[in-house]
Design a protein around this motif. Sequence first.
Motif, mmCIF file in Angstrom:
data_model
loop_
_atom_site.group_PDB
_atom_site.id
_atom_site.type_symbol
_atom_site.label_atom_id
_atom_site.label_comp_id
_atom_site.label_asym_id
_atom_site.label_seq_id
_atom_site.Cartn_x
_atom_site.Cartn_y
_atom_site.Cartn_z
ATOM 1 N N ALA A 97 4.365 3.420 -5.868
ATOM 2 C CA ALA A 97 3.480 3.695 -6.666
ATOM 3 C C ALA A 97 2.324 4.411 -6.016
ATOM 4 N N LEU A 98 1.890 3.753 -4.821
ATOM 5 C CA LEU A 98 0.818 4.393 -3.759
ATOM 6 C C LEU A 98 1.210 5.563 -3.498
ATOM 7 N N GLU A 132 8.198 -1.272 -4.550
ATOM 8 C CA GLU A 132 7.698 -0.628 -5.577
ATOM 9 C C GLU A 132 6.267 -0.488 -5.446
ATOM 10 N N LYS A 133 5.542 -1.071 -4.859
ATOM 11 C CA LYS A 133 4.200 -0.995 -4.812
ATOM 12 C C LYS A 133 3.888 0.311 -3.776
ATOM 13 N N THR A 134 4.700 0.420 -2.614
ATOM 14 C CA THR A 134 4.645 1.399 -1.840
ATOM 15 C C THR A 134 4.885 2.926 -2.579
ATOM 16 N N LEU A 174 9.516 -5.651 -4.359
ATOM 17 C CA LEU A 174 8.048 -5.607 -4.760
ATOM 18 C C LEU A 174 7.406 -4.796 -4.048
ATOM 19 N N LEU A 175 7.415 -4.908 -2.733
ATOM 20 C CA LEU A 175 6.600 -4.215 -1.696
ATOM 21 C C LEU A 175 6.974 -2.608 -1.802
#
Length: 240
Positions: A176-177, A172-174, A169-170
């Motif tokens: 996306a950022l 994926e967030k990274t 999940l981290l």
Amino acid sequence: MSESQLRAVVNAMVRGARVILEKKNFPESARAIFDCCREMTGAQSGYVALLSDDGHENEVLFLEAGGLPCTVDPSLPMPIRGLRSLAYDSHRAVYENDFMNSSHVDYLPSGHVAMHNVLFAPLNLDGRTVGIIGLANKPSDFTDDDAVIASVFGDLAAIALENSRYIDLLQEKTDALSRALADIKTLRGIIPICMHCKEIRDDKGYWNQLEKYIAQHSDAQFSHAICDACLEKYYPDLED
């Protein structure tokens, strides 16, 4: 359990905990934790599996036959039934030391490795069993101590699973950022440009030179030169 056995179990637990931090994905962590568990219990065969999304089957990550013949495809569906279902329903470790003469043997598929004794330890997360460690063919009988040891490693495997999900999940967030940051200085939409002088009107209504506007709204930089047509038009006296 003797003091030396307890010390060995604690050392194995520490190794298992370290695995959670060292391995990058759950299959690697699960295999290392399983190997520690198999070593401490003395089991020769086994596997680690996760509960399918519909909650009806085991999805096997890997199968260790322990050198015994096994022709079952690990990718085939493994319904939750027999002794395995008791571990899922009770959320605790269960074992059977006379497996081949028990009613559970009827659920073994053709070609499965012979299992003289079996122990199943659940992977519990938030009060729900999400997977299982299966152990088999210990030279002697499984004991309550083995059930406790396997339960501890089941808990470690569950932590490793949750940790890997957080890492995914981290990531994926990274990602996306990173994509968002890459788009910050990307020109988008309709840009008003003068059809004659080619200046561009910004959001405040001011007209800007083309290169100034692009430099302010992107990472592009300009290096000025003169094309052949303009060289001939504005500097006709210059030689090539």
